[in-house]
Enzyme design. Structure first.
Site, PDB file in Angstrom:
ATOM      1  N   ASP A 145      -5.368  -3.981  -2.631  1.00 45.54           N
ATOM      2  CA  ASP A 145      -4.233  -3.720  -1.509  1.00 45.54           C
ATOM      3  C   ASP A 145      -3.585  -4.815  -0.809  1.00 45.54           C
ATOM      4  O   ASP A 145      -4.212  -5.563  -0.272  1.00 45.54           O
ATOM      5  CB  ASP A 145      -5.161  -2.878  -0.540  1.00 45.54           C
ATOM      6  CG  ASP A 145      -4.227  -2.165   0.429  1.00 45.54           C
ATOM      7  OD1 ASP A 145      -2.958  -2.659   0.817  1.00 45.54           O
ATOM      8  OD2 ASP A 145      -4.668  -0.842   0.839  1.00 45.54           O
TER       9      ASP A 145
ATOM     10  N   SER B  56       0.884  -1.121  -0.056  1.00 47.62           N
ATOM     11  CA  SER B  56       0.084   0.208  -0.024  1.00 47.62           C
ATOM     12  C   SER B  56       0.919   1.312   0.047  1.00 47.62           C
ATOM     13  O   SER B  56       1.814   1.632  -0.856  1.00 47.62           O
ATOM     14  CB  SER B  56      -0.955  -0.037   1.171  1.00 47.62           C
ATOM     15  OG  SER B  56      -1.996   0.944   1.046  1.00 47.62           O
TER      16      SER B  56
END
Length: 289
Positions: free
Chosen positions: A170, A52
Site C-alpha cells: 500500500d 490506495s
C-alpha cells in the site's frame, strides 16, 4: 458501462491541473463526490496521482469513467466492496490474508487495454517498495492492474505484490498524499485528503489507540504532499464513518461533494482552473438505478 466523452482536449494547454487523491478505504468514496463537484465547476484535472483507494478511484477516472459510472459500480458490488474483493486464503503462511485476484480482474474488465499510456488522463500510482523501504511512483507500462493492486495492498490484509524479487504494498503506508509524483508536470495541484488528522477526544479501547496512531503516522507522511497542493479539500466523512464503512458509500460520496462545493465557494481563486470560469454554483443529484 458508458465511458465519459472527451469534452476537452488538454494536449495544447500549458497550465496542466493535477489532482492528488489520498488513501482511506471506504472514506475514499468521497473522492467521487469531489470529482463531481470539480467537473460541475468546469475544472477537469489533466494529471492524477493517488495512493490506495485514491489510486483505484483515480485510475477509473483517468480511464474515462464518470462519478455516476463509479457510483453505479459500487451499487453493483463491483468497486472495492470489501465483502466482494477480499479473497481469503486458508493459511497464515503467506504475506497476507487475502489475494488481489478480484481487484486485478476488475481493473482488466473495466480497462481492457490495461495500459497507463492509453488512459485518457495521465495517471501516477504510489506504491511502497518493501525491499528498499521507500515509496515509488509508477506511471507507465501495460500492467495497470498490478500496480493499482499494489497501491491498495494493505499490509497484513492483502498479499504483497511481487515484481521480480521486489515486494510492494500500500502506497499510503509511507506516502498517503503523493503529490510529489506530479509536481513537475502541473502548475497547480488540487489535493483531497479523506483522512485529515483529528485529535482524539477520548480513547476507550486499545483499538481506538491503534486507529488514531495509524492516522497520526499517515498524517506525518502526508505533510510534504499536502504542502505541494495549492488547493486542499478535506471531506468530513471521517467524523461519522471509518475506513471500512463500505455500505455508507452514498453518504460518504455526499460528504466529498459538499466539501468540494464549500471549498470552491470559500476559495473562488480555484475557478481560475476552470475551462469556463463563468459557471455558477449548481447542485446535481446522481440517481443510482
Amino acid at each position: 458501462m458508458k465511458m465519459m466523452k472527451d469534452l476537452f482536449d488538454f494536449s495544447s494547454r500549458n497550465d496542466s491541473t493535477g489532482l492528488c487523491l489520498s488513501g482511506g478505504g471506504a472514506l475514499g468514496f468521497a473522492h467521487i463526490g469531489v470529482i463531481q463537484s470539480l467537473e460541475e465547476h468546469g475544472i477537469y484535472p489533466t494529471h492524477i496521482v493517488g495512493s490506495s483507494m485514491g489510486a483505484i478511484i483515480g485510475t477509473l477516472y483517468a480511464a474515462g469513467y464518470s462519478p455516476a459510472d463509479m457510483l453505479q459500480m459500487i451499487k453493483e458490488d463491483k468497486l472495492y466492496k470489501v465483502t466482494k474483493l477480499l479473497t481469503f486464503r486458508a493459511t497464515f503462511f503467506k504475506s497476507g490474508l487475502s489475494t488481489h485476484s478480484l481487484l486485478r480482474s476488475l481493473i482488466k474488465e473495466l480497462i481492457p487495454h490495461n495500459s497507463f499510456e492509453k488512459l485518457k488522463k495521465e495517471m501516477h500510482i504510489c506504491i511502497v517498495n518493501l525491499n528498499s523501504g521507500t515509496w515509488e511512483i509508477i506511471d507507465s507500462g501495460n500492467e495497470l492492474d498490478k500496480w493499482v493492486s499494489a497501491s491498495a495492498s494493505i499490509p497484513g490484509v492483502f498479499e504483497t505484490v511481487k515484481d521480480a524479487k521486489i515486494f510492494y504494498v500500500d502506497g499510503g503506508l509511507l506516502n498517503n498524499m503523493p503529490a510529489q509524483g506530479i509536481k513537475d508536470e502541473c502548475q497547480q495541484i488540487i489535493g483531497v485528503d479523506v483522512i485529515p488528522y483529528r485529535a482524539p477526544s477520548e480513547l476507550n479501547k486499545p483499538t481506538d489507540t491503534l486507529v488514531v496512531s495509524i492516522r497520526a503516522m499517515q498524517h506525518q507522511n502526508s505533510k510534504e504532499g499536502r504542502d505541494l497542493c495549492r488547493f486542499l479539500i478535506e471531506p468530513k466523512a471521517i467524523e461519522e464513518y471509518h475506513e471500512f464503512s463500505f455500505e455508507s458509500y452514498e453518504a460518504i460520496y455526499q460528504h466529498g461533494y459538499n466539501a468540494a462545493n464549500q471549498f470552491i465557494s470559500e476559495n473562488p481563486e480555484i475557478m481560475k482552473l476552470s475551462v469556463n470560469p463563468t459557471i455558477k454554483d449548481k447542485k446535481t443529484t446522481i440517481k443510482i438505478v
